[in-house]
Design an enzyme around this catalytic site. Structure first.
Site, PDB file in Angstrom:
ATOM      1  N   LYS A 169       0.830  -1.201   0.000  1.00 12.38           N
ATOM      2  CA  LYS A 169       0.000   0.000   0.000  1.00 12.38           C
ATOM      3  C   LYS A 169       0.866   1.252   0.000  1.00 12.38           C
ATOM      4  O   LYS A 169       0.685   2.148  -0.829  1.00 12.38           O
ATOM      5  CB  LYS A 169      -0.922   0.019   1.228  1.00 12.38           C
ATOM      6  CG  LYS A 169      -1.862   1.223   1.258  1.00 12.38           C
ATOM      7  CD  LYS A 169      -2.471   1.426   2.628  1.00 12.38           C
ATOM      8  CE  LYS A 169      -1.481   2.038   3.591  1.00 12.38           C
ATOM      9  NZ  LYS A 169      -2.082   2.420   4.893  1.00 12.38           N
ATOM     10  N   ASP A 187      -6.144   0.650   0.940  1.00 11.62           N
ATOM     11  CA  ASP A 187      -6.217   0.882   2.375  1.00 11.62           C
ATOM     12  C   ASP A 187      -7.583   0.397   2.860  1.00 11.62           C
ATOM     13  O   ASP A 187      -8.326  -0.244   2.118  1.00 11.62           O
ATOM     14  CB  ASP A 187      -5.988   2.361   2.708  1.00 11.62           C
ATOM     15  CG  ASP A 187      -7.116   3.264   2.217  1.00 11.62           C
ATOM     16  OD1 ASP A 187      -8.046   2.763   1.542  1.00 11.62           O
ATOM     17  OD2 ASP A 187      -7.076   4.473   2.504  1.00 11.62           O
TER      18      ASP A 187
END
Length: 259
Positions: A169, A187
């Site tokens: 991420k 996320d």
């Protein structure tokens, strides 16, 4: 087994049990490794209808959120990397305040983060929450940048994820927004919205990323990331505000309706 004095070495029941446990663990570890090696890679299942619905969803979200884009303030790749690490379990507005007033004026290079004592860095990061873990992560990432990348933030996924405290991420955010490399960052907001919109039926972030890469055009990956993030923050929250949703007619998420 014979001892040095020629007498047999006695194996106690306790040692015998310990040896059996070690042997069982070794067999189990070998089986797990073999299973992982033979496991088939995940392949997203995408239909033309899903891609068409994804395009409609993205078009509406883009109109609803014309301010889409990075919400963390940064001037270079290192600043974005550090800010993204600090943003874990914290509001971006709070992180921007801390980095703008304390962190970025004091630490300008990766070597600066390496040189500072961890206690001093922890004190600077107290307002970000979980400051001890974040200080270790920032210092660890900075050390990797200095030792293995000549002080420059790496420009590829492999290099970024090799740094301490940097997962896919964080790496995707840096690649997309600091280097212009098409990437999708998953996320908690992206995962929640993608699931409700049935753009992905997976729970694993890596698989969700693969699904989204498959349903959206590569040129739209960055746009899709930020629009899903903003939608998850403003409308499709843990308790969704469905009446205000711009894509409610395209969403299969079950909603409670008044009788």
């Amino acid at each position: 087994m014979a001892a040095k004095n020629g007498t047999a070495k006695k194996v106690t029941p306790k040692k015998r049990i310990a040896k059996k446990r070690i042997a069982k663990k070794a067999i189990a570890k070998k089986a797990t490794t073999k299973k992982r090696a033979t496991k088939k890679p995940y392949v997203p299942k995408v239909t033309p209808e899903l891609r068409a619905r994804a395009r409609k969803i993205l078009g509406r979200l883009e109109r609803a959120y014309p301010d889409w884009g990075p919400t963390l303030e940064f001037a270079d790749p290192l600043q974005l990397l550090v800010a993204t690490i600090l943003a874990a379990q914290a509001r971006d507005e709070r992180i921007n305040e801390v980095t703008r007033t304390v962190v970025f004026p004091k630490y300008r290079t990766a070597a600066d983060y390496v040189a500072v004592e961890v206690g001093a860095l922890e004190r600077d990061l107290v307002p970000t929450g979980f400051f001890r873990q974040k200080a270790k992560a920032v210092k660890g990432a900075a050390l990797g940048i200095v030792e293995r990348f000549g002080g420059e933030v790496p420009r590829d996924m492999e290099g970024l994820t090799s740094l301490r405290g940097v997962g896919r991420k964080t790496a995707s955010i840096v690649l997309a927004n600091a280097f212009g490399v098409p990437a999708i960052a998953v996320d908690r907001h992206v995962a929640r919205v993608a699931g409700r919109l049935r753009l992905s039926r997976q729970a694993d972030p890596d698989k969700i990323e693969q699904d989204l890469r498959a349903v959206f055009e590569e040129e739209d990956w960055v746009k899709a990331t930020w629009n899903l993030v903003l939608h998850g923050r403003r409308i499709c929250t843990p308790t969704p505000k469905c009446p205000d949703c711009p894509v409610i007619d395209l969403c299969p998420y079950p909603r409670k309706t008044k009788a």
